[in-house]
Write an enzyme that holds these catalytic residues in place. Structure first.
Site, PDB file in Angstrom:
ATOM      1  N   TYR A  61      -1.302  -1.107  10.522  1.00 16.71           N
ATOM      2  CA  TYR A  61      -1.476  -1.390   9.092  1.00 16.71           C
ATOM      3  C   TYR A  61      -0.354  -0.762   8.272  1.00 16.71           C
ATOM      4  CZ  TYR A  61      -3.565  -1.789   4.471  1.00 16.71           C
ATOM      5  OH  TYR A  61      -3.779  -2.086   3.142  1.00 16.71           O
ATOM      6  N   SER A  82       0.851  -1.182   0.000  1.00 17.85           N
ATOM      7  CA  SER A  82       0.000   0.000   0.000  1.00 17.85           C
ATOM      8  C   SER A  82       0.887   1.232   0.000  1.00 17.85           C
ATOM      9  CB  SER A  82      -0.896   0.019   1.241  1.00 17.85           C
ATOM     10  OG  SER A  82      -1.559   1.259   1.363  1.00 17.85           O
TER      11      SER A  82
END
Length: 242
Positions: free
Chosen positions: A165, A142
């Protein structure tokens, strides 16, 4: 088994971006293995893809459970004798407070799936990938994991400061480089893919991109030609900063 047949394993492929990656690979004539924890959802994805003319098979695989990974390895070894493509797509996102208010348990839970899951599956499947003429490993990352973009206040996703995350994806990028370096003298290519901010169950369908769009970078990296790059971090438009 026909040596020209290509086989791809996509983890977390029963829904969202993982399902779209499997679908787009299947549309290229690749046999896709639907890695999923939940048998009912995995079988449903298999049926859906088969209804679209894609050769798909559900393989039970929980990236946090080594025995299930080992069982998947033996199934692939016995059925196909090799693995051409591994897409480490499975991941989780947990709502987290500011770093000073976070806790180790939440961090461990996120890292267990997003980082250690990638490591477990890659290490387990690597002997089969080495048997492919052009093995490809793609790790779902990401732009939130980019240290460069994290420090840019103008980055479109700058407000998403989610410690577990984001840092798990930073670590996935590092893991990608390590495996790429180890395999540099082989035909295997290892890259990290950023799908962009897609509308998925993980984020409550708040993303502005469709999962079909989010799958494109991973599919491109999974089907790179022999002279394609390795050890990089890309979205569908090109390289991203570490």
């Amino acid at each position: 088994m026909n040596g020209t047949l290509k086989v791809a394993l996509v983890t977390g492929a029963n829904k969202g971006i993982g399902y779209e990656i499997a679908k787009q690979l299947g549309e290229k004539g690749i046999t896709v293995l639907i890695g999923a924890r939940d048998a009912a959802r995995g079988q449903e994805a298999e049926r859906s893809l088969k209804d679209q003319g894609i050769e798909a098979r559900f393989v039970r695989l929980d990236v946090t459970d080594q025995p299930s990974i080992d069982e998947a390895y033996h199934y692939i070894a016995d059925k196909f004798g090799k693995l051409d493509i591994l897409v480490n797509n499975a991941g989780i996102f947990l709502e987290e407070p500011l770093p000073s208010r976070n806790d180790v348990g939440t961090m461990q839970q996120v890292f267990d799936t997003n980082l250690f899951g990638v490591f477990r599956v890659t290490k387990a499947m690597l002997p089969l990938i080495r048997l492919s003429e052009q093995g490809r490993i793609v790790n779902a990352s990401s732009s939130l994991g980019s240290l460069t973009l994290m420090g840019d206040p103008n980055f479109e996703l700058a407000p998403f400061l989610v410690l577990g995350y984001n840092t798990s994806k930073t670590a996935v990028n590092a893991l990608t480089r390590f495996f790429a370096n180890e395999l540099m003298d082989t035909p295997i290519k290892v890259n990290a893919a950023d799908p962009g901010y897609c509308a998925t169950e993980m984020n409550g369908f708040t993303g502005y991109r469709a999962p079909q769009q989010g799958a494109r970078a991973a599919v491109w990296l999974a089907t790179l030609p022999a002279d394609g790059p390795t050890g990089g971090f890309y979205n569908e438009e090109g390289p991203l900063p570490w």
